[in-house]
Design a protein around this motif. Structure first.
Motif, PDB file in Angstrom:
ATOM      1  N   VAL A   1      44.360   6.664  64.009  1.00  0.00           N
ATOM      2  CA  VAL A   1      45.547   6.106  63.406  1.00  0.00           C
ATOM      3  C   VAL A   1      45.396   6.449  61.758  1.00  0.00           C
ATOM      4  O   VAL A   1      44.250   6.171  61.226  1.00  0.00           O
ATOM      5  CB  VAL A   1      45.530   4.653  63.434  1.00  0.00           C
ATOM      6  CG1 VAL A   1      46.804   4.248  62.703  1.00  0.00           C
ATOM      7  CG2 VAL A   1      45.978   4.278  64.764  1.00  0.00           C
ATOM      8  N   LEU A   2      46.270   7.248  61.390  1.00  0.00           N
ATOM      9  CA  LEU A   2      46.702   7.054  59.944  1.00  0.00           C
ATOM     10  C   LEU A   2      48.130   7.025  59.542  1.00  0.00           C
ATOM     11  O   LEU A   2      48.976   7.764  60.025  1.00  0.00           O
ATOM     12  CB  LEU A   2      46.065   8.301  59.117  1.00  0.00           C
ATOM     13  CG  LEU A   2      46.400   8.268  57.761  1.00  0.00           C
ATOM     14  CD1 LEU A   2      45.016   9.121  57.204  1.00  0.00           C
ATOM     15  CD2 LEU A   2      47.595   9.075  57.169  1.00  0.00           C
ATOM     16  N   HIS A   3      48.381   5.916  59.009  1.00  0.00           N
ATOM     17  CA  HIS A   3      49.807   5.469  58.491  1.00  0.00           C
ATOM     18  C   HIS A   3      50.305   6.516  57.442  1.00  0.00           C
ATOM     19  O   HIS A   3      49.884   6.065  56.129  1.00  0.00           O
ATOM     20  CB  HIS A   3      50.058   4.088  58.440  1.00  0.00           C
ATOM     21  CG  HIS A   3      49.797   3.253  59.616  1.00  0.00           C
ATOM     22  ND1 HIS A   3      50.279   3.387  60.983  1.00  0.00           N
ATOM     23  CD2 HIS A   3      49.238   2.164  59.745  1.00  0.00           C
ATOM     24  CE1 HIS A   3      49.940   2.628  61.831  1.00  0.00           C
ATOM     25  NE2 HIS A   3      49.132   1.632  61.261  1.00  0.00           N
ATOM     26  N   ALA A   4      50.862   7.164  57.786  1.00  0.00           N
ATOM     27  CA  ALA A   4      51.502   8.315  56.617  1.00  0.00           C
ATOM     28  C   ALA A   4      52.552   7.772  55.608  1.00  0.00           C
ATOM     29  O   ALA A   4      53.538   6.945  56.421  1.00  0.00           O
ATOM     30  CB  ALA A   4      51.936   9.633  57.176  1.00  0.00           C
ATOM     31  N   GLY A   5      52.449   8.034  54.596  1.00  0.00           N
ATOM     32  CA  GLY A   5      53.534   7.576  53.645  1.00  0.00           C
ATOM     33  C   GLY A   5      54.439   8.499  53.426  1.00  0.00           C
ATOM     34  O   GLY A   5      54.731   9.229  54.162  1.00  0.00           O
ATOM     35  N   VAL A   6      55.408   8.209  52.348  1.00  0.00           N
ATOM     36  CA  VAL A   6      56.569   9.299  52.162  1.00  0.00           C
ATOM     37  C   VAL A   6      56.158  10.943  51.757  1.00  0.00           C
ATOM     38  O   VAL A   6      54.956  10.873  50.900  1.00  0.00           O
ATOM     39  CB  VAL A   6      57.314   8.809  50.859  1.00  0.00           C
ATOM     40  CG1 VAL A   6      58.146   7.428  51.215  1.00  0.00           C
ATOM     41  CG2 VAL A   6      56.560   8.477  49.631  1.00  0.00           C
ATOM     42  N   SER A   7      56.607  11.762  52.381  1.00  0.00           N
ATOM     43  CA  SER A   7      56.119  13.240  52.229  1.00  0.00           C
ATOM     44  C   SER A   7      56.708  13.676  51.001  1.00  0.00           C
ATOM     45  O   SER A   7      56.466  14.822  50.704  1.00  0.00           O
ATOM     46  CB  SER A   7      56.512  13.811  53.468  1.00  0.00           C
ATOM     47  OG  SER A   7      57.865  13.962  53.670  1.00  0.00           O
ATOM     48  N   SER A   8      57.724  12.967  50.099  1.00  0.00           N
ATOM     49  CA  SER A   8      58.121  13.559  48.972  1.00  0.00           C
ATOM     50  C   SER A   8      57.104  13.759  47.739  1.00  0.00           C
ATOM     51  O   SER A   8      57.386  14.158  46.849  1.00  0.00           O
ATOM     52  CB  SER A   8      59.505  12.748  48.660  1.00  0.00           C
ATOM     53  OG  SER A   8      58.854  11.336  48.343  1.00  0.00           O
ATOM     54  N   LEU A   9      55.770  13.439  48.071  1.00  0.00           N
ATOM     55  CA  LEU A   9      54.765  13.670  47.369  1.00  0.00           C
ATOM     56  C   LEU A   9      54.392  15.354  47.005  1.00  0.00           C
ATOM     57  O   LEU A   9      53.418  15.610  46.474  1.00  0.00           O
ATOM     58  CB  LEU A   9      53.371  12.978  47.989  1.00  0.00           C
ATOM     59  CG  LEU A   9      53.444  11.291  47.851  1.00  0.00           C
ATOM     60  CD1 LEU A   9      52.265  10.886  48.342  1.00  0.00           C
ATOM     61  CD2 LEU A   9      53.743  10.940  46.205  1.00  0.00           C
ATOM     62  N   GLU A  10      55.159  15.976  48.024  1.00  0.00           N
ATOM     63  CA  GLU A  10      54.926  17.330  47.757  1.00  0.00           C
ATOM     64  C   GLU A  10      55.373  17.930  46.777  1.00  0.00           C
ATOM     65  O   GLU A  10      56.436  18.771  46.631  1.00  0.00           O
ATOM     66  CB  GLU A  10      55.373  18.256  49.022  1.00  0.00           C
ATOM     67  CG  GLU A  10      54.843  17.646  50.474  1.00  0.00           C
ATOM     68  CD  GLU A  10      54.581  18.825  51.347  1.00  0.00           C
ATOM     69  OE1 GLU A  10      55.261  19.768  51.152  1.00  0.00           O
ATOM     70  OE2 GLU A  10      54.159  18.502  52.656  1.00  0.00           O
ATOM     71  N   LYS A  11      55.143  17.478  45.514  1.00  0.00           N
ATOM     72  CA  LYS A  11      55.775  17.941  44.303  1.00  0.00           C
ATOM     73  C   LYS A  11      54.259  17.823  43.146  1.00  0.00           C
ATOM     74  O   LYS A  11      54.347  17.235  42.082  1.00  0.00           O
ATOM     75  CB  LYS A  11      56.826  16.921  43.662  1.00  0.00           C
ATOM     76  CG  LYS A  11      57.973  17.138  44.701  1.00  0.00           C
ATOM     77  CD  LYS A  11      59.048  16.362  44.113  1.00  0.00           C
ATOM     78  CE  LYS A  11      60.356  16.447  45.010  1.00  0.00           C
ATOM     79  NZ  LYS A  11      60.852  17.761  45.003  1.00  0.00           N
ATOM     80  N   ASP A  12      53.311  18.533  43.670  1.00  0.00           N
ATOM     81  CA  ASP A  12      51.955  18.235  42.681  1.00  0.00           C
ATOM     82  C   ASP A  12      51.750  16.809  42.299  1.00  0.00           C
ATOM     83  O   ASP A  12      50.788  16.857  41.183  1.00  0.00           O
ATOM     84  CB  ASP A  12      52.576  19.188  41.386  1.00  0.00           C
ATOM     85  CG  ASP A  12      51.152  19.890  40.745  1.00  0.00           C
ATOM     86  OD1 ASP A  12      50.161  19.953  41.480  1.00  0.00           O
ATOM     87  OD2 ASP A  12      51.527  20.248  39.491  1.00  0.00           O
ATOM     88  N   GLU A  13      51.709  15.999  43.159  1.00  0.00           N
ATOM     89  CA  GLU A  13      51.092  14.598  43.064  1.00  0.00           C
ATOM     90  C   GLU A  13      50.059  14.844  43.674  1.00  0.00           C
ATOM     91  O   GLU A  13      50.162  14.953  45.087  1.00  0.00           O
ATOM     92  CB  GLU A  13      52.011  13.510  43.140  1.00  0.00           C
ATOM     93  CG  GLU A  13      53.311  13.536  42.365  1.00  0.00           C
ATOM     94  CD  GLU A  13      54.314  12.434  42.490  1.00  0.00           C
ATOM     95  OE1 GLU A  13      53.860  11.129  42.547  1.00  0.00           O
ATOM     96  OE2 GLU A  13      55.488  12.536  42.991  1.00  0.00           O
ATOM     97  N   PRO A  14      49.036  13.875  43.566  1.00  0.00           N
ATOM     98  CA  PRO A  14      47.744  13.878  44.331  1.00  0.00           C
ATOM     99  C   PRO A  14      48.163  12.710  45.702  1.00  0.00           C
ATOM    100  O   PRO A  14      49.153  12.012  45.350  1.00  0.00           O
ATOM    101  CB  PRO A  14      46.802  13.065  43.662  1.00  0.00           C
ATOM    102  CG  PRO A  14      47.369  12.442  42.399  1.00  0.00           C
ATOM    103  CD  PRO A  14      48.695  13.256  42.378  1.00  0.00           C
TER     104      PRO A  14
END
Length: 312
Positions: A181-194
Motif C-alpha cells: 500500500v502507498l496512498h498517492a497524493g495529488v499528481s500535480s506535483l509534476e512541476k519540479d516540486e519534490p
C-alpha cells in the motif's frame, strides 16, 4: 480502446532493445519465476466543489489525510491565506491552517464535515481530473482491478490496464503477485516540486514473497513508481527488505541505487517529474532518452489514461 489493448512497450536496459505491442501480451514477456508487486491503494473521489465567502467557486482537491480532521489539500488555480475558510457541500467547512511541507500550493487544512470523511466523499466528491481528460468519468474508471484499500487522491495508474483476463493469464504463466500500500497524493506535483510524505505499508507476507522470488532467481517487477517508493522505504541500513509501515519521505534519485526492484511497469512522465528520477535510478538517463524518443515517435499517450512501458 480498452485498457488491456492499450499501447504497450517493453524495453531492455542491457541492449536498448524496444518492442511495441499491446498490454494484453504482457504475460508473454514475463517468466514463471517473476513477481509483480502491486499497489492496492484505492482511489478516493477527492475533488470537492467549494465556495468562498464572496460566492466565488473553488475546486478543492484533497490529497492526504494526516490525522483525523487534518488533511493536505490543494485549492486549484487560486491563492489561499491562513485562516481562510471555504464552504463545502452539505454544510462542510475547510479551514486553511498553514502551507504544507514547503509547498507553494499545498496546505494543511481542517475539514469539519457532517459525516466521516470517506463516506462524505462518496456522497459529494468526484475523482480528481485535469483538463487533458475531456469528459467526466465515474470513479470506477480511476480504480485498478485489484484496489482494496481506499486512500489515494489519484489512481496509482501504472496498474490501470490490468484486467481480470490479464490477471488470469499471468497466473496460468506462473507469474506471482504481491500487494503493498502507498496512498498517492495529488499528481500535480509534476512541476519540479519534490515528492512529499505519503503513507505506505509493506507486509511480512510481501517481504517473504520478494525474498522467495530472489532465492529462485526470479525478477521483482514493481507496478508503478508508488510501489518502488514503498519498497525502497522498507530497506534497512544494509539494503535488506523488512516489513514496515509509516510516512515515507524518501526521494529516489539516480544517485541512490535501488535495493529490490529488477523491473518496472510505468507510464510516461514529464521531464522534471520526480517520478522520472525513479526511472533513471533503474535504467539510466541514456537509456531513457532512447526509449522516450521512441515513445514520442510512436505517438504514445501520457498521464493516467495513457500508455505504459515495461523496463527490464
Amino acid at each position: 480502446m480498452t485498457a488491456s489493448t492499450s499501447s504497450f512497450r517493453r524495453n531492455y536496459r542491457a541492449d536498448d532493445r524496444i518492442i511495441h505491442t499491446r498490454f494484453d501480451e504482457l504475460p508473454a514477456f514475463l517468466s514463471s519465476n517473476d513477481l509483480l508487486v502491486v499497489n492496492v491503494s484505492a482511489t478516493l473521489p477527492a475533488a470537492l466543489a467549494a465556495t468562498r465567502p464572496d460566492g466565488s467557486e473553488v475546486a478543492l482537491h484533497l490529497s492526504t489525510q494526516l490525522d483525523g480532521q487534518i488533511w493536505v489539500v490543494e485549492a486549484r488555480k487560486t491563492v489561499m491565506t491562513a485562516g481562510e475558510r471555504l464552504a463545502l457541500p452539505d454544510g462542510g467547512i475547510a479551514t486553511f491552517l498553514e502551507p504544507y511541507s514547503g509547498s507553494w500550493r499545498l496546505w494543511r487544512a481542517r475539514l469539519d464535515l457532517p459525516q466521516p470523511a470517506f463516506a462524505y466523499l462518496q456522497r459529494w466528491g468526484k475523482p480528481i481530473a485535469y483538463p487533458y481528460v475531456r469528459q467526466e468519468w465515474p470513479l470506477e474508471m480511476y480504480q485498478t482491478v485489484y484496489a482494496s484499500r481506499p486512500g489515494s487522491a489519484e489512481m496509482p495508474s501504472a496498474g490501470r490496464a490490468f484486467s481480470l483476463d490479464v490477471l488470469r493469464a499471468l497466473r496460468r504463466k506462473g507469474v506471482s503477485m504481491a500487494p503493498l500500500v502507498l496512498h498517492a497524493g495529488v499528481s500535480s506535483l509534476e512541476k519540479d516540486e519534490p515528492p512529499y510524505p505519503e503513507w505506505y505499508e509493506v507486509s511480512q507476507e510481501t517481504v517473504d514473497a520478494i525474498n522467495g522470488t530472489r532465492d529462485r532467481g526470479g525478477r521483482v517487477i514493481a507496478v508503478g513508481t508508488t510501489a518502488v517508493r514503498a519498497l525502497e522505504s522498507s530497506a534497512d541500513v544494509n539494503c535488506e527488505l523488512i516489513a514496515s509501515q509509516g510516512w515515507t519521505e524518501l526521494v529516489i534519485t539516480p544517485e541512490r541505487r535501488l535495493c529490490f526492484v529488477d523491473g518496472l511497469l510505468t507510464g510516461f512522465h514529464e521531464p522534471k517529474a520526480s517520478h522520472l528520477a525513479i526511472l533513471e535510478a533503474l535504467a539510466g538517463r541514456a537509456h531513457l532518452r532512447k526509449t522516450y524518443a521512441a515513445a514520442l515517435e510512436a505517438g504514445y499517450l501520457w498521464h493516467e489514461f495513457g500508455d505504459l512501458h515495461l523496463i527490464l
